[in-house]
Design a protein around this motif. Sequence first.
Motif, mmCIF file in Angstrom:
data_model
loop_
_atom_site.group_PDB
_atom_site.id
_atom_site.type_symbol
_atom_site.label_atom_id
_atom_site.label_comp_id
_atom_site.label_asym_id
_atom_site.label_seq_id
_atom_site.Cartn_x
_atom_site.Cartn_y
_atom_site.Cartn_z
ATOM 1 N N CYS A 33 0.823 -1.218 0.000
ATOM 2 C CA CYS A 33 0.000 0.000 0.000
ATOM 3 C C CYS A 33 0.854 1.264 0.000
ATOM 4 O O CYS A 33 1.815 1.379 0.757
ATOM 5 N N LYS B 89 -1.031 4.370 -0.222
ATOM 6 C CA LYS B 89 -2.083 5.398 -0.191
ATOM 7 C C LYS B 89 -1.619 6.666 0.529
ATOM 8 O O LYS B 89 -2.047 7.751 0.195
ATOM 9 N N CYS B 90 -0.792 6.511 1.562
ATOM 10 C CA CYS B 90 -0.192 7.691 2.203
ATOM 11 C C CYS B 90 1.253 7.715 1.699
ATOM 12 O O CYS B 90 2.113 7.031 2.273
ATOM 13 N N LEU C 233 4.128 8.215 4.137
ATOM 14 C CA LEU C 233 4.420 7.117 5.068
ATOM 15 C C LEU C 233 5.038 5.921 4.337
ATOM 16 O O LEU C 233 5.893 5.222 4.878
ATOM 17 N N ARG D 138 8.500 4.483 5.925
ATOM 18 C CA ARG D 138 8.419 3.262 6.743
ATOM 19 C C ARG D 138 9.558 2.294 6.405
ATOM 20 O O ARG D 138 10.036 2.266 5.261
ATOM 21 N N LEU E 172 -3.367 2.345 12.234
ATOM 22 C CA LEU E 172 -2.443 2.674 11.141
ATOM 23 C C LEU E 172 -1.428 1.556 10.969
ATOM 24 O O LEU E 172 -0.914 1.046 11.962
ATOM 25 N N LYS E 173 -1.156 1.209 9.741
ATOM 26 C CA LYS E 173 -0.224 0.098 9.491
ATOM 27 C C LYS E 173 1.204 0.578 9.202
ATOM 28 O O LYS E 173 2.110 -0.238 9.022
ATOM 29 N N CYS E 174 1.384 1.899 9.076
ATOM 30 C CA CYS E 174 2.738 2.437 8.856
ATOM 31 C C CYS E 174 3.084 3.370 10.003
ATOM 32 O O CYS E 174 2.213 4.060 10.539
ATOM 33 N N CYS F 275 -6.313 4.608 6.413
ATOM 34 C CA CYS F 275 -5.878 3.235 6.695
ATOM 35 C C CYS F 275 -6.964 2.379 7.340
ATOM 36 O O CYS F 275 -6.883 1.147 7.316
#
Length: 262
Positions: A74, A76-77, A80, A84, A144-146, A168
Amino acid sequence: MTQPSLDLVIAALEKIREKSDHAPRASRTALARLQADPTGGSLPEACTSPTERYLQAPNKADLLAAVRERVGACTKCAHLACSRTQTVFGVGNPDADLMFIGEAPGADEDQQGEPFVGRAGQLLTRILKAMNFAREDVYIANILKCRPDMQAGSFGNRPPTPTEMQTCRPYLMEQVEIIQPTVLVALGAVAVEGLLGTRATMRELRGRWHTYNNIPLMITYHPAYLLRNQAPSEKRKVWEDMLQVMERLERPISERQRNYFL
Ligand code: SF4
Protein backbone atom coordinates in the motif's frame (compact mmCIF):
# COMPACT_ATOMS: atom_id res chain seq x y z
CA MET A 1 -6.93 -39.84 5.16
CA THR A 2 -10.24 -41.68 4.80
CA GLN A 3 -13.51 -39.86 5.41
CA PRO A 4 -14.39 -41.63 8.72
CA SER A 5 -10.91 -40.86 10.11
CA LEU A 6 -11.26 -37.27 8.98
CA ASP A 7 -14.63 -37.00 10.71
CA LEU A 8 -13.03 -38.24 13.95
CA VAL A 9 -10.20 -35.69 13.69
CA ILE A 10 -12.63 -32.82 13.08
CA ALA A 11 -14.90 -33.92 15.93
CA ALA A 12 -11.90 -34.09 18.29
CA LEU A 13 -10.69 -30.63 17.21
CA GLU A 14 -14.15 -29.13 17.72
CA LYS A 15 -14.30 -30.68 21.19
CA ILE A 16 -10.91 -29.19 22.10
CA ARG A 17 -12.05 -25.79 20.84
CA GLU A 18 -15.24 -25.98 22.96
CA LYS A 19 -13.59 -27.16 26.15
CA SER A 20 -10.20 -25.47 26.08
CA ASP A 21 -9.10 -21.90 26.58
CA HIS A 22 -6.83 -22.30 23.57
CA ALA A 23 -7.91 -22.87 20.00
CA PRO A 24 -6.37 -26.02 18.47
CA ARG A 25 -3.52 -25.26 16.11
CA ALA A 26 -2.16 -27.00 13.04
CA SER A 27 0.73 -26.28 10.73
CA ARG A 28 0.04 -25.03 7.21
CA THR A 29 1.26 -28.36 5.86
CA ALA A 30 -1.12 -30.30 8.09
CA LEU A 31 -4.00 -28.09 7.03
CA ALA A 32 -3.09 -28.49 3.37
CA ARG A 33 -3.07 -32.26 3.80
CA LEU A 34 -6.42 -32.21 5.57
CA GLN A 35 -7.86 -29.96 2.90
CA ALA A 36 -6.62 -32.16 0.06
CA ASP A 37 -9.68 -33.71 -1.56
CA PRO A 38 -9.42 -37.48 -0.99
CA THR A 39 -11.72 -38.11 -3.98
CA GLY A 40 -9.32 -36.30 -6.36
CA GLY A 41 -12.00 -33.91 -7.63
CA SER A 42 -14.66 -31.53 -6.42
CA LEU A 43 -18.12 -32.81 -5.62
CA PRO A 44 -21.44 -30.98 -5.92
CA GLU A 45 -22.48 -29.52 -2.53
CA ALA A 46 -25.34 -32.02 -2.20
CA CYS A 47 -22.76 -34.83 -2.32
CA THR A 48 -20.34 -33.34 0.21
CA SER A 49 -20.34 -34.33 3.87
CA PRO A 50 -20.44 -31.77 6.74
CA THR A 51 -16.73 -32.46 7.24
CA GLU A 52 -15.90 -31.60 3.65
CA ARG A 53 -17.96 -28.43 3.82
CA TYR A 54 -16.20 -27.54 7.13
CA LEU A 55 -12.81 -27.94 5.48
CA GLN A 56 -13.85 -25.94 2.42
CA ALA A 57 -15.01 -22.96 4.53
CA PRO A 58 -12.83 -19.88 4.08
CA ASN A 59 -9.81 -20.01 6.32
CA LYS A 60 -9.37 -16.87 8.43
CA ALA A 61 -5.57 -17.10 8.27
CA ASP A 62 -5.68 -17.17 4.46
CA LEU A 63 -8.14 -14.28 4.33
CA LEU A 64 -5.90 -12.25 6.63
CA ALA A 65 -2.84 -13.17 4.56
CA ALA A 66 -4.54 -11.72 1.49
CA VAL A 67 -5.22 -8.42 3.29
CA ARG A 68 -1.67 -8.41 4.66
CA GLU A 69 -0.33 -8.67 1.12
CA ARG A 70 -2.36 -5.63 0.00
CA VAL A 71 -1.22 -3.67 3.05
CA GLY A 72 2.41 -4.57 2.36
CA ALA A 73 2.15 -2.95 -1.08
CA CYS A 74 0.00 0.00 0.00
CA THR A 75 1.15 3.51 -0.90
CA LYS A 76 -2.08 5.40 -0.19
CA CYS A 77 -0.19 7.69 2.20
CA ALA A 78 2.79 8.44 -0.02
CA HIS A 79 4.74 10.16 2.78
CA LEU A 80 4.42 7.12 5.07
CA ALA A 81 5.13 4.60 2.34
CA CYS A 82 8.43 6.44 1.75
CA SER A 83 9.46 6.68 5.38
CA ARG A 84 8.42 3.26 6.74
CA THR A 85 10.84 0.39 7.15
CA GLN A 86 7.93 -1.98 6.60
CA THR A 87 4.19 -2.14 7.22
CA VAL A 88 2.99 -3.51 10.56
CA PHE A 89 -0.10 -5.54 9.83
CA GLY A 90 -1.10 -7.35 13.02
CA VAL A 91 -0.25 -10.44 14.98
CA GLY A 92 -1.96 -13.25 16.84
CA ASN A 93 -4.63 -15.88 16.55
CA PRO A 94 -6.95 -15.41 13.54
CA ASP A 95 -9.66 -17.18 15.58
CA ALA A 96 -9.15 -14.97 18.63
CA ASP A 97 -12.07 -14.13 20.89
CA LEU A 98 -10.24 -11.04 22.02
CA MET A 99 -8.73 -8.37 19.78
CA PHE A 100 -6.72 -5.34 20.89
CA ILE A 101 -6.50 -2.20 18.79
CA GLY A 102 -3.80 0.43 19.22
CA GLU A 103 -3.04 3.58 17.30
CA ALA A 104 0.08 3.19 15.14
CA PRO A 105 3.48 1.49 15.03
CA GLY A 106 6.33 3.21 16.84
CA ALA A 107 10.03 2.96 16.05
CA ASP A 108 10.41 -0.56 17.53
CA GLU A 109 7.36 -1.88 15.69
CA ASP A 110 8.51 -0.30 12.42
CA GLN A 111 11.84 -2.11 12.80
CA GLN A 112 10.38 -5.48 13.79
CA GLY A 113 7.18 -5.47 11.72
CA GLU A 114 5.04 -6.46 14.69
CA PRO A 115 2.68 -4.30 16.77
CA PHE A 116 3.28 -3.68 20.47
CA VAL A 117 6.85 -4.95 20.79
CA GLY A 118 8.40 -1.94 22.54
CA ARG A 119 8.09 -1.13 26.24
CA ALA A 120 4.35 -0.49 25.94
CA GLY A 121 3.99 -3.81 24.15
CA GLN A 122 5.86 -5.62 26.90
CA LEU A 123 3.45 -4.13 29.42
CA LEU A 124 0.50 -5.28 27.27
CA THR A 125 1.98 -8.79 27.27
CA ARG A 126 2.17 -8.65 31.09
CA ILE A 127 -1.46 -7.52 31.28
CA LEU A 128 -2.46 -10.43 29.03
CA LYS A 129 -0.53 -12.84 31.22
CA ALA A 130 -2.34 -11.56 34.30
CA MET A 131 -5.58 -12.29 32.42
CA ASN A 132 -4.31 -15.82 31.71
CA PHE A 133 -3.86 -15.15 28.02
CA ALA A 134 -0.73 -15.69 25.96
CA ARG A 135 0.02 -13.12 23.27
CA GLU A 136 -0.65 -15.83 20.67
CA ASP A 137 -4.17 -16.35 22.00
CA VAL A 138 -5.39 -12.85 21.12
CA TYR A 139 -5.08 -10.68 18.02
CA ILE A 140 -3.30 -7.32 18.15
CA ALA A 141 -3.45 -4.65 15.45
CA ASN A 142 -3.22 -0.90 15.02
CA ILE A 143 -5.44 1.59 13.23
CA LEU A 144 -2.44 2.67 11.14
CA LYS A 145 -0.22 0.10 9.49
CA CYS A 146 2.74 2.44 8.86
CA ARG A 147 4.78 4.34 11.39
CA PRO A 148 3.88 8.06 11.36
CA ASP A 149 6.90 9.81 9.88
CA MET A 150 9.08 12.07 11.98
CA GLN A 151 10.98 15.19 11.04
CA ALA A 152 14.67 14.61 10.51
CA GLY A 153 16.54 14.86 13.79
CA SER A 154 13.45 14.49 15.98
CA PHE A 155 12.96 11.60 18.38
CA GLY A 156 10.08 9.54 19.69
CA ASN A 157 6.82 8.85 17.91
CA ARG A 158 4.01 11.09 16.80
CA PRO A 159 0.30 10.21 16.85
CA PRO A 160 -1.33 9.57 13.48
CA THR A 161 -3.39 12.38 11.93
CA PRO A 162 -7.15 11.99 11.44
CA THR A 163 -6.60 11.83 7.66
CA GLU A 164 -3.98 9.08 7.98
CA MET A 165 -6.29 7.07 10.23
CA GLN A 166 -9.25 7.53 7.90
CA THR A 167 -7.14 6.37 4.96
CA CYS A 168 -5.88 3.23 6.69
CA ARG A 169 -8.97 2.29 8.71
CA PRO A 170 -10.55 0.09 5.97
CA TYR A 171 -7.74 -2.44 6.47
CA LEU A 172 -8.51 -2.69 10.18
CA MET A 173 -12.21 -3.04 9.37
CA GLU A 174 -11.35 -5.99 7.15
CA GLN A 175 -9.28 -7.56 9.94
CA VAL A 176 -12.16 -7.22 12.40
CA GLU A 177 -14.65 -8.60 9.88
CA ILE A 178 -12.47 -11.66 9.24
CA ILE A 179 -11.56 -12.37 12.87
CA GLN A 180 -15.01 -11.58 14.29
CA PRO A 181 -13.76 -11.41 17.88
CA THR A 182 -16.22 -11.70 20.76
CA VAL A 183 -14.72 -8.60 22.39
CA LEU A 184 -12.66 -5.67 21.13
CA VAL A 185 -10.42 -3.52 23.30
CA ALA A 186 -9.33 -0.08 22.08
CA LEU A 187 -6.15 1.19 23.71
CA GLY A 188 -6.14 4.96 24.14
CA ALA A 189 -8.09 7.94 22.85
CA VAL A 190 -6.34 8.04 19.47
CA ALA A 191 -7.33 4.44 18.73
CA VAL A 192 -10.91 5.31 19.68
CA GLU A 193 -10.88 8.31 17.38
CA GLY A 194 -9.56 6.15 14.54
CA LEU A 195 -12.08 3.42 15.19
CA LEU A 196 -15.26 5.34 16.04
CA GLY A 197 -14.45 8.84 14.81
CA THR A 198 -15.24 9.99 18.36
CA ARG A 199 -13.11 12.57 20.13
CA ALA A 200 -13.48 12.47 23.88
CA THR A 201 -11.34 12.20 26.96
CA MET A 202 -10.40 8.79 28.31
CA ARG A 203 -12.19 9.74 31.51
CA GLU A 204 -15.41 9.88 29.49
CA LEU A 205 -14.72 6.81 27.40
CA ARG A 206 -13.06 4.14 29.49
CA GLY A 207 -14.51 1.59 31.86
CA ARG A 208 -17.81 0.99 30.07
CA TRP A 209 -19.02 -0.91 27.08
CA HIS A 210 -19.32 0.60 23.62
CA THR A 211 -19.93 -1.25 20.35
CA TYR A 212 -18.16 -1.39 17.03
CA ASN A 213 -20.04 -3.18 14.24
CA ASN A 214 -22.18 -4.90 16.89
CA ILE A 215 -19.06 -6.21 18.68
CA PRO A 216 -18.72 -5.20 22.35
CA LEU A 217 -15.89 -2.69 22.66
CA MET A 218 -14.05 -1.87 25.88
CA ILE A 219 -11.98 1.27 25.93
CA THR A 220 -9.02 1.59 28.25
CA TYR A 221 -5.77 3.48 28.59
CA HIS A 222 -2.90 2.79 26.22
CA PRO A 223 -0.09 0.91 28.04
CA ALA A 224 2.23 3.81 27.13
CA TYR A 225 0.07 6.00 29.38
CA LEU A 226 0.71 3.63 32.27
CA LEU A 227 4.44 3.82 31.62
CA ARG A 228 4.23 7.61 31.88
CA ASN A 229 1.86 7.58 34.83
CA GLN A 230 2.71 4.84 37.30
CA ALA A 231 0.10 5.81 39.89
CA PRO A 232 -1.51 2.64 41.31
CA SER A 233 -4.96 4.21 40.83
CA GLU A 234 -4.41 4.44 37.05
CA LYS A 235 -3.06 0.90 36.81
CA ARG A 236 -6.02 -0.37 38.78
CA LYS A 237 -8.41 1.36 36.31
CA VAL A 238 -6.91 -0.57 33.41
CA TRP A 239 -7.08 -3.80 35.36
CA GLU A 240 -10.75 -3.18 36.23
CA ASP A 241 -11.45 -2.69 32.52
CA MET A 242 -9.73 -6.02 31.84
CA LEU A 243 -11.78 -7.71 34.54
CA GLN A 244 -14.89 -6.55 32.68
CA VAL A 245 -13.44 -8.03 29.49
CA MET A 246 -12.79 -11.36 31.21
CA GLU A 247 -16.35 -11.40 32.56
CA ARG A 248 -17.72 -10.68 29.09
CA LEU A 249 -15.66 -13.56 27.70
CA GLU A 250 -16.90 -15.76 30.56
CA ARG A 251 -13.34 -16.48 31.65
CA PRO A 252 -12.86 -17.76 35.18
CA ILE A 253 -11.63 -15.01 37.52
CA SER A 254 -9.80 -15.99 40.70
CA GLU A 255 -9.90 -14.02 43.95
CA ARG A 256 -6.25 -13.16 43.36
CA GLN A 257 -7.09 -11.71 39.95
CA ARG A 258 -10.00 -9.71 41.39
CA ASN A 259 -7.64 -8.05 43.89
CA TYR A 260 -4.80 -7.67 41.43
CA PHE A 261 -3.04 -4.39 40.69
CA LEU A 262 -0.95 -4.14 37.54
S1 SF4 B 1 -0.79 3.99 6.69
FE1 SF4 B 1 -2.19 2.47 5.82
S2 SF4 B 1 -3.20 3.49 4.09
FE2 SF4 B 1 -1.34 4.68 4.62
S3 SF4 B 1 0.28 3.85 3.28
FE3 SF4 B 1 0.37 2.74 5.25
S4 SF4 B 1 -0.88 0.92 4.89
FE4 SF4 B 1 -1.41 2.37 3.28
